[in-house]
Write an enzyme that holds these catalytic residues in place. Structure first.
Site, PDB file in Angstrom:
ATOM      1  N   ASP A   1       4.361  13.454  14.661  1.00 62.24           N
ATOM      2  CA  ASP A   1       3.098  13.047  14.035  1.00 62.24           C
ATOM      3  C   ASP A   1       2.192  12.457  15.108  1.00 62.24           C
ATOM      4  OD1 ASP A   1       1.121  11.479  12.682  1.00 62.24           O
ATOM      5  OD2 ASP A   1       2.419  11.381  10.922  1.00 62.24           O
TER       6      ASP A   1
ATOM      7  N   HIS B   1       1.641  15.402  10.885  1.00 60.00           N
ATOM      8  CA  HIS B   1       0.951  14.613   9.858  1.00 60.00           C
ATOM      9  C   HIS B   1       0.356  15.487   8.748  1.00 60.00           C
ATOM     10  CE1 HIS B   1      -0.471  10.556   8.942  1.00 60.00           C
ATOM     11  NE2 HIS B   1      -1.675  11.017   8.656  1.00 60.00           N
TER      12      HIS B   1
ATOM     13  N   SER C   1      -0.194   8.632   4.386  1.00 64.94           N
ATOM     14  CA  SER C   1      -1.033   8.005   5.412  1.00 64.94           C
ATOM     15  C   SER C   1      -1.782   6.806   4.810  1.00 64.94           C
ATOM     16  CB  SER C   1      -1.961   9.063   6.003  1.00 64.94           C
ATOM     17  OG  SER C   1      -2.511   8.623   7.210  1.00 64.94           O
TER      18      SER C   1
END
Lengths: 278, 278
Positions: free
Chosen positions: A223, A256, A145
């Protein structure tokens, strides 16, 4: 340097250290995994950059990367995600300030005094690791991320420094998404011309493919941040146009979380091993 | 039953559920890993019991057992370690009350109203799992520290119910160590004659080896609780005298942490698979 914790782990050692960072003007904590060694060949290093709200401990405790790092003979270094402390500027949002350093050098106050994570990850931390541990000078970089943004950014800005780069669900185009716009406005100012040097899509666009660092990106198609914040396909399209050695894998059903990272970290370590260990 | 979380993980699903327990008289949370299946053969179940202060999440996020469970086709069920809630009795110590159920049925107030983890793990939870998920009736049990005590206890008190049992750093003789004496005095009362039925060493001593459940125990020799609280060698000596199928492995340098569990969980899953999948 102060040793905070040490645990035997997959026949190697998982350690946590604190040191005073001159780049960040504060005490910093990092974790390191030292694989078992034959005592002769110093192992290479994989730097792991974590995402928003994380510390050095999330990847250390949840990804189980130590198993394959032990097998391959690879050191893992897990830094914190920002400067920390009562004297360090902060914000009420989870996506700005402490825990959200974005791996750049801030130019705007109150951030510029401490928020220089780019210099810390590129220069100070590797020099410390080289000095204090038995490691080779070969290294690679990966992250998740915001840390995926950091890994791609560091590789693109420093051709040849990292033998390979990889990312899970990276923020590839921070100048165009809410997380990045908020952070860049605060850290770099309103003038968007200063943003491009910290944006992986802009950097890749300006890069020479003949000095390309090989890259692997994994992205879950479930995600929750894919559409608004991530969009790795934008990065992959630039790579395609430049014939850049990037593999983007879309993983069906994955989100995620660290369950996603744990599921595919072995592939990333073996990807880096191709370059680190040859 | 309410689904709290769901994540794709190693091609299977990691889920977290809440349900109202009639045994414990409170809402309970558990985690479950469902491996990918061929749709025809229902997979067997491994129950995992965690240690003091843990919830259903510690093993779920830190042990990385899902990788091998996915490969072997094994369901993992991770219950909480005690009843919970504002109406449930508690204590200021980390080793009594909520987070410290000790997998027994309390007879003393204020504990007896809710603290019946033995009945919950043996009867209510497996019935719920059988009812709500596609699983076979074959199961095994494992756990860590207080949960290792629970796993051995449940296997010894119920010959034939679990095809195999294993433990990491189990409290094998709670009636003789500080953690167990404190908990047993509170939950079962001062009269120590009531303690033996919840003590794995006493239970093993009274067990018939011809109905033996095969067992595996891993113990780190750098575990800070080894001498005062654990002493699995006491259990292993009783097993040796009875010719009980127990393997005790002393792992050099390992401590009491989840880094120890993560390092050897694969061996435990493959140990159970020998019995669960045959």
């Amino acid at each position: 340097m102060e040793l905070l914790e040490e645990h035997r782990c997959f026949e190697g050692w998982q350690q946590r250290w604190r040191h005073d960072s001159t780049t960040l003007n504060c005490a910093m904590t990092f974790s390191i995994f030292l694989p078992p060694t034959n005592g002769t060949t110093p192992p290479p290093v994989l730097y792991w950059l974590s995402g928003l709200t994380c510390t050095d401990e999330n990847f250390t405790t949840k990804a189980n990367a130590q198993r394959v790092a032990s097998e391959l003979g690879m050191v893992l270094v897990m830094p914190d995600t920002s400067p920390r402390g009562a004297d360090v500027a902060n914000d009420d949002g989870y996506d700005l300030g402490q825990g959200a350093g974005f791996y750049l050098n801030a130019t705007q106050q109150p951030w510029a005094t401490h928020f220089r994570m780019y210099d810390y990850i590129r220069d100070e931390l590797p020099a410390l690791i080289q000095d204090k541990f038995n490691v080779s000078d070969r290294c690679a970089i990966s992250g998740h991320s915001m840390g995926g943004h950091g890994a791609l950014l560091l590789a693109l800005k420093n051709p040849g420094k990292y033998v390979s780069a990889s990312a899970f669900a990276p923020i590839v185009n921070p100048g165009n998404v809410p997380w990045g716009k908020k952070a860049f406005t605060a850290y770099l100012g309103e003038d968007q011309s200063a943003w491009a040097q910290w944006d992986s899509c802009a950097l890749l666009h300006a890069s020479q493919a003949d000095a390309a660092t090989p890259m692997l990106i994994d992205q879950g198609d479930n995600d929750q941040f894919l559409a608004d914040q991530l969009q790795p396909a934008v990065f992959a399209e630039i790579a395609r146009q430049k014939d850049w050695p990037l593999t983007l894998r879309i993983q069906p059903g994955y989100d995620h979380s660290y369950f996603f990272i744990a599921s595919f970290i072995e592939d990333h370590l073996r990807f880096h091993a191709q370059y680190l260990l040859k």
